[in-house]
Motif scaffolding. Structure first.
Motif, short mmCIF file in Angstrom:
data_model
loop_
_atom_site.label_atom_id
_atom_site.label_comp_id
_atom_site.label_asym_id
_atom_site.label_seq_id
_atom_site.Cartn_x
_atom_site.Cartn_y
_atom_site.Cartn_z
N VAL A 110 -2.51 7.52 9.71
CA VAL A 110 -3.78 7.60 9.01
C VAL A 110 -4.07 8.15 7.75
N ALA A 111 -4.58 7.68 6.73
CA ALA A 111 -5.08 8.38 5.61
C ALA A 111 -6.69 8.67 5.70
N THR A 112 -6.84 9.96 5.56
CA THR A 112 -8.27 10.20 5.48
C THR A 112 -8.98 10.59 4.33
N SER A 113 -10.19 10.28 3.98
CA SER A 113 -10.73 10.41 2.67
C SER A 113 -12.25 10.76 2.70
N ALA A 114 -12.87 11.08 1.87
CA ALA A 114 -14.27 11.35 1.90
C ALA A 114 -14.95 10.96 0.59
N GLY A 115 -15.98 10.36 0.49
CA GLY A 115 -16.44 10.03 -0.77
C GLY A 115 -18.21 10.50 -0.82
N LEU A 216 -11.36 12.16 -8.62
CA LEU A 216 -10.50 12.49 -7.39
C LEU A 216 -9.97 13.83 -7.16
N THR A 217 -9.93 14.28 -5.96
CA THR A 217 -9.45 15.46 -5.78
C THR A 217 -8.88 15.45 -4.34
N SER A 218 -8.82 16.77 -3.74
CA SER A 218 -8.18 16.86 -2.47
C SER A 218 -9.26 17.07 -1.52
N LEU A 219 -9.17 16.67 -0.22
CA LEU A 219 -10.26 17.05 0.73
C LEU A 219 -10.27 18.77 1.14
N ASP A 220 -9.34 19.32 0.83
CA ASP A 220 -9.56 20.84 1.19
C ASP A 220 -10.24 21.40 -0.42
N LYS A 239 -8.39 5.38 6.76
CA LYS A 239 -7.23 3.99 6.30
C LYS A 239 -6.31 4.07 7.41
N ILE A 240 -5.74 3.04 7.79
CA ILE A 240 -4.65 2.99 8.77
C ILE A 240 -3.70 2.13 8.37
N ARG A 241 -2.53 2.42 8.22
CA ARG A 241 -1.42 1.37 8.14
C ARG A 241 -0.61 1.46 9.53
N ILE A 242 -0.89 0.02 9.98
CA ILE A 242 -0.22 -0.06 11.50
C ILE A 242 1.24 -0.35 11.33
N ASP A 243 1.86 0.48 11.95
CA ASP A 243 3.48 0.67 12.33
C ASP A 243 3.96 -0.79 12.61
N GLY A 244 4.84 -1.43 11.75
CA GLY A 244 5.47 -2.89 12.27
C GLY A 244 4.53 -3.78 11.60
N GLY A 245 3.36 -3.73 11.24
CA GLY A 245 2.28 -4.70 10.74
C GLY A 245 1.62 -4.96 12.04
N ALA A 246 0.42 -5.93 11.57
CA ALA A 246 -0.30 -6.66 12.75
C ALA A 246 -0.86 -8.04 12.15
N SER A 247 -0.90 -8.74 13.02
CA SER A 247 -1.36 -10.19 12.63
C SER A 247 -2.76 -10.30 12.38
#
Length: 872
Positions: A110-115, A216-220, A239-247
Motif C-alpha cells: 500500500v502506498a498512501t498519499s493525500a491531496g 510534491l512533499t511527504s505525508l509528514d 494505492k495498492i500493488r497486488i503481490d503476484g498481480g491480479a486478473s
C-alpha cells in the motif's frame, strides 16, 4: 470497340436465350468492366475533385478515430503506471479506519498519499500562490518513475532537515515566485525547501485536472503544516500493488468485495483497467465530435461526387449515345459508369486510409506535450474500416441519382442536347436505393456514437440543412426569375445566369452552405464562450473564493475581510462538506441506467451544504422550503435541471455518504440555479439537522465591485498571512486558466471545421468546373453578338457575388440558430449575436465564390469561338 465487343453488347441487349441468362449476365458484367477500364485509360480528368473529397473525408474520419484508439490503447496498456497501482481507494475528508486499513494491507503493498489545494507563500509573506499539494509516503511510486531535476531518491528529496521538509515542484512554480532550488516556501505553518524541479509524475493523469502547480512533499510534511483539520477538503488515497498481480476478473471481484465489506465507507474505487476515466471520456467525446465533423465533410464531398458524375456523364454523352444506338440497355450503361465511379472512389478511399493510418504515428509526437499519456501508434482496422465504409456509402448515395437520369435518356436526345442534366426524378428503384444508403449512413453515424442523442441531433440538423439549402437555391432562382428588368447589361446577364436552365445556383449554394454553416456555428459558440469568460463572468462573479475556513477561524476571518473591503462588499459564508450519492430511491446508483447528461452528478464527490433559509441566488420551481426550526427526518433541496435529468420527483429519496456515514434524505423541493454566475451554488442543500455535529469547514465568497487589482492583492496577502490554512482562490486567475483551455479547444475545433470548409471549397470548384461547358457556349455566343470581355467578367462576378451573398445569409441564420441552441440549451449560458462573426462569414463566402468563380471563368473567356460555333 472491337467486333466481338459489339457483338456481345448487341446480344446482351437483345436478350439471349433464357438458358444462357446467367452466363449472359456474367459476360455483361465482364464486358462492362472492360469498357470501364478502357475509358479510364485517358486519365481521371474531371474526377480530381471527386478524389480529393473522398480522400479528405475518409482521412478525417479514419485518422480521428485511429488517434483516439491509439490514446485509448496507451491508457489501457499503461494503466498501472497511469493509476500508480493495480487498484486505488480514495476517501474524502477522512482517513481509512483501522479495519479498512488492515483489509487494504492484506491485498498487497500500500502506498498512501493525500491531496488538497492550499496557498504557498514566500517566507517574508510578500507573495503567495495557489498550489496542488500532493503528499506521499516512502512506498511512492508503486509503478512508473518519478523524474526530477536534479535526480534525487525520494527519501532525500522529501526528508526533513533541521525541521524543514523537502519539496519538488514544476518549473511554473519557480517562475511564479522567481526563486530557485534551495530556496524556501511556507505552506500552512511549515517551512519547505525546494530541492528539485518536478519533471514527471507517473500517476499525474489519474489525479485529474489541476488549476495550480504541483507541490510534491511527504505525508509528514503535510501533517506538520497544520492544513489537515476536521472538515478540511483533503483526499486520502490508498494505492495498492497486488503481490503476484491480479486478473481483470479478480480486480472486479475486489471492487465488489470492498462494497460488501464496507458498505458505508463511501470510497471511490478505481482499477488500472480504468486508470483515467475523465481523460478517456473526454477524448472519446471529442473524437466523436470530430468524426461527425469529418462525416459532414464527407457529405459535403458527396455533392462533389454528384457534380463530378453528372459532368462526366455529360462529357460522355456521345459515347452513351453510341452504346444505346448499338442496342445497349440502360442497365448496361449504368453498370459501365458505376464501375468507373467505384474504381475511382476506391482509389480515393485507399489514399484516405493511408493518410488516416499515418495519423497516429504523426500525432504521437505532437500530442506528447499536450496529453500526459503516451499514444500507442499502430494500425487500427476498426477505425479504418468504418472510414472506408462511410466513404463507399457516400459515393453510392450521391452517384446513383445522376446515373439513374442517364439510364432513361434516349440516344436521340443525347445527340441533340448539350447537357446530361435531367429534369424530375429518375426511376423509383434508384431513388429508393439512394434513400436506403443515406439511411444506412445516418444509422452508422448514430450507432457508433457514445452520445447517440447528440449524434441524432447532428445528423438530423445536417439533413435539414441539406433540404433547406436546396430550398434556398430554388428561392434564389425564383427571386432572380421574378426580378424587374435592370438597365445594366452585366447585371441583367448575372440575374439571368442565376435562374437559367442548368444554372450553377443549386450546386454552389449547397456545396458552400454546409461548410459555412458549420464554421459560423463553431465561431459563434467559441465567441460566446470567450465573451462569457473574459467579459460577463468577471463582472458578475465574486472576486474571491475562500476554502477550508475552520469553525474557530470564521469570526476572525470575517473581521479581517470586512475591514479590508469596501462598505458595499458582500461576504457570503456557508458550511461545506463533501459527499457522494450512493443511492436514488434506495437503489444503488451502480445498478441504474443513468442518462449521460445527468451522469456527472453521480461521478465522484459533490460539494454539499445545509441551510436554514433558501439561498438567495436560487429560485424554487417545485415544493417548499423547510421551516427555520425544522427537526424531522432529513430533507434536501435538489437543483431542478439535474433532478430532471436523473428522473427525480418530489418525495423521492437520495442517499449520500459523508465522512463514512450514509444519510438518506427526502426531496422537499427543486431549485433553479444560475451556475454561470460562479456564485456559491450546490446541487444539494440539506436541512440543518441532517449533519448536526458533523465536523466541517466553511466556504466563503467575496464580491467587491469597487476593489482594484492592488486591493485584491493586498487582501490575498493579508488573509494568507493571518490564516495560512485557508485556501484563497482569486476568480480572475481561475478564469485565465479556463480561457487558455478554451483557446486550445477552440483551435482544435476550428481546425476540424476547416476540414468541412475545405471540402466545401473543393466541391464549389468542382461545381464551377462542371458548368464550364455551358459557360463556354454562352461566352462565345455573347462575344459573337458583340459583348466585351469586361462585360462578361463583370456579369460573372456579379452572379457569383449574389449567389455567395445568399449562401452567407443562410449560413449566418442556420449557424446562429445552431449556436444559440448549444449555448443556451446545452451550456445554459447567455447568448449574444456576434457581428464580427457575421461579417467574416460573408467575406469568406464572397471571397471563395467570386475568387474561384472568376479563376474558372477567365479560362472560359479565352476559348476560340470557331470550334464552338462549328458544333452548334
Amino acid at each position: 470497340m472491337s467486333g466481338t465487343d459489339a457483338s456481345t453488347l448487341t446480344e446482351n441487349a437483345a436478350g439471349a436465350r433464357p438458358a444462357r441468362k446467367t452466363a449472359a449476365n456474367g459476360a455483361g458484367l465482364a464486358l462492362a468492366l472492360r469498357f470501364a477500364l478502357r475509358e479510364m485509360r485517358s486519365g481521371l480528368s474531371g474526377f480530381f475533385i471527386f478524389l480529393a473529397c473522398i480522400t479528405l473525408g475518409v482521412a478525417a474520419i479514419g485518422g480521428v478515430n485511429s488517434v483516439a484508439q491509439a490514446i485509448g490503447a496507451g491508457v489501457a496498456t499503461q494503466g498501472q503506471e497511469l493509476l500508480g497501482a493495480d487498484i486505488r481507494f480514495e476517501l474524502n475528508q477522512r482517513e481509512a479506519d483501522d479495519a479498512e486499513r488492515v483489509w487494504l494491507e492484506s491485498l498487497g503493498t500500500v502506498a498512501t498519499s493525500a491531496g488538497m489545494r492550499s496557498m504557498a507563500r514566500l517566507p517574508d509573506a510578500s507573495d503567495q500562490a495557489l498550489v496542488e499539494v500532493k503528499a506521499v509516503d516512502d512506498a511512492y511510486p508503486l509503478y512508473g518513475e518519478l523524474i526530477t531535476e536534479p535526480p534525487l531518491p525520494l527519501d532525500r528529496l522529501l526528508e526533513a532537515r533541521d525541521g524543514v521538509y523537502g519539496v519538488a515542484a514544476p518549473s511554473l512554480l519557480f517562475e511564479r515566485f522567481g526563486i530557485g532550488i534551495g530556496d524556501s516556501l511556507l505552506l500552512g505553518g511549515q517551512e519547505f525547501e525546494l530541492r528539485a524541479e518536478l519533471v514527471a509524475e507517473p500517476d499525474a493523469v489519474s489525479d485529474g485536472f489541476g488549476f495550480a502547480p504541483r507541490f510534491l512533499t511527504s505525508l509528514d510534511g503535510l501533517r506538520a503544516s497544520g492544513l489537515i483539520q476536521p472538515g478540511s477538503l483533503v483526499e486520502h488515497t490508498y494505492k495498492i500493488r497486488i503481490d503476484g498481480g491480479a486478473s481483470d476478473g479478480e480486480l472486479r471481484q475486489l471492487t465488489e468485495q470492498a462494497g460488501e465489506r464496507f458498505p458505508d465507507a463511501g470510497w471511490s474505487i478505481r482499477t488500472h483497467l480504468n486508470a483515467a476515466p475523465a481523460l478517456s471520456s473526454n477524448i472519446e467525446r471529442f473524437s466523436q465530435f470530430l468524426t461527425l465533423v469529418g462525416l459532414t465533410a464527407l457529405v459535403v464531398g458527396g455533392v462533389g461526387v454528384a457534380n463530378a458524375v453528372r459532368a462526366h456523364l455529360d462529357a460522355k454523352r456521345t459515347v452513351i449515345a453510341t452504346f444505346k444506338s448499338l442496342g445497349a440497355s440502360g442497365g448496361f450503361v449504368v453498370t459501365v459508369y458505376l464501375l468507373q465511379i467505384l474504381l475511382i472512389a476506391l482509389a480515393g478511399i485507399a489514399i484516405g486510409l493511408i493518410l488516416a493510418a499515418l495519423m497516429p504515428f504523426m500525432a504521437s509526437a505532437a500530442l506528447a506535450s499536450v496529453l500526459p499519456v503516451p499514444s500507442q501508434a499502430g494500425l487500427y482496422p476498426d477505425a479504418l474500416g468504418l472510414a472506408a465504409l462511410f466513404g463507399l456509402l457516400t459515393t453510392l448515395a450521391f452517384a446513383l441519382l445522376p446515373l439513374g437520369h442517364a439510364r432513361d435518356v434516349p440516344a436521340t436526345a443525347l445527340f441533340r442536347e448539350m447537357s446530361m442534366s435531367g429534369k424530375g426524378w429518375p426511376r423509383l428503384s434508384y431513388v429508393v436505393a439512394a434513400g436506403a444508403i443515406v439511411a444506412a449512413l445516418c444509422a452508422l453515424a448514430i450507432f457508433y456514437s457514445e452520445e447517440r442523442r447528440i449524434a441524432a441531433i447532428f445528423v438530423g440538423a445536417t439533413i435539414a440543412a441539406f433540404l433547406i439549402l436546396r430550398a434556398v437555391g430554388w428561392l434564389v432562382q425564383s427571386m432572380a426569375r421574378g426580378a424587374p428588368r435592370v438597365r445594366s447589361t452585366a447585371l441583367r446577364l448575372a440575374i439571368g445566369n442565376i435562374h437559367r436552365p442548368g444554372a450553377l445556383t443549386p450546386s454552389v449554394v449547397l456545396s458552400l452552405g454546409l461548410g459555412l454553416t458549420l464554421l459560423a456555428t463553431l465561431a459563434m459558440i467559441d465567441g460566446n464562450l470567450r465573451r462569457q469568460i473574459s467579459g460577463n463572468l468577471p463582472e458578475i462573479a465574486p472576486n474571491f473564493f475562500f476554502v477550508d475556513i475552520q469553525s474557530t477561524e470564521v469570526d476572525g476571518f470575517t473581521s479581517l475581510v470586512e475591514s479590508r473591503s469596501s462598505p458595499e462588499a458582500k461576504l457570503i459564508k456557508v458550511p461545506m462538506l463533501r459527499g457522494r450519492i450512493t443511492a436514488l430511491n434506495d437503489t444503488n446508483v451502480r445498478e441504474m441506467e443513468i442518462p449521460p447528461e445527468g451522469g456527472w452528478v453521480l461521478r465522484g464527490d459533490r460539494g454539499i451544504t445545509y441551510a436554514v433559509n433558501q439561498p438567495e441566488n436560487s429560485t424554487l420551481t417545485q415544493g417548499e422550503w423547510w421551516p427555520a426550526d425544522y427537526d424531522g427526518k432529513p430533507l434536501v433541496s435538489f437543483t431542478s435541471e439535474e433532478g430532471r435529468e436523473l428522473g427525480l420527483e418530489l418525495g423521492d429519496t437520495i442517499t449520500v455518504n459523508v465522512l463514512g456515514r450514509s444519510v438518506t434524505a427526502r426531496i422537499a423541493s427543486f431549485r433553479q440555479v444560475e451556475w454561470e454566475t460562479l456564485a456559491m451554488n450546490f446541487v444539494m442543500v440539506f436541512s440543518p439537522n441532517t449533519f448536526a455535529g458533523a465536523p466541517h469547514a466553511w466556504l466563503a465568497t467575496l464580491t467587491d465591485e469597487a476593489a482594484t487589482s492592488q486591493d485584491e492583492s493586498a487582501l490575498l496577502n493579508a488573509v494568507t498571512r493571518s490564516f495560512p490554512t485557508i485556501t484563497t482562490v482569486r476568480v480572475k486567475d481561475a478564469l485565465d486558466v479556463i480561457n487558455r483551455l478554451v483557446a486550445q479547444l477552440a483551435t482544435a475545433i476550428r481546425a476540424a471545421a476547416a476540414v468541412a470548409l475545405i471540402a466545401s471549397v473543393l466541391v464549389l470548384a468542382g461545381a464551377l468546373a462542371a458548368g464550364n461547358r455551358a459557360r463556354i457556349h454562352d461566352a462565345v455566343v455573347l462575344k459573337t453578338l458583340g459583348a466585351t470581355r469586361r462585360t462578361l467578367i463583370t456579369a460573372f462576378a456579379l452572379e457569383y457575388m449574389l449567389i455567395g451573398l445568399a449562401t452567407a445569409i443562410f449560413a449566418l441564420a442556420a449557424g446562429g440558430l445552431s449556436a444559440w441552441f448549444v449555448v443556451t440549451r446545452i451550456m445554459t449560458l447567455p447568448w449574444t449575436f456576434l457581428p464580427e462573426v457575421a461579417l467574416s462569414t460573408i467575406v469568406i463566402a464572397l471571397v471563395f465564390t467570386v475568387g474561384i468563380g472568376l479563376i474558372g471563368t477567365w479560362r472560359v473567356l479565352g476559348h476560340k469561338a470557331a470550334p464552338v460555333l462549328r458544333n452548334l
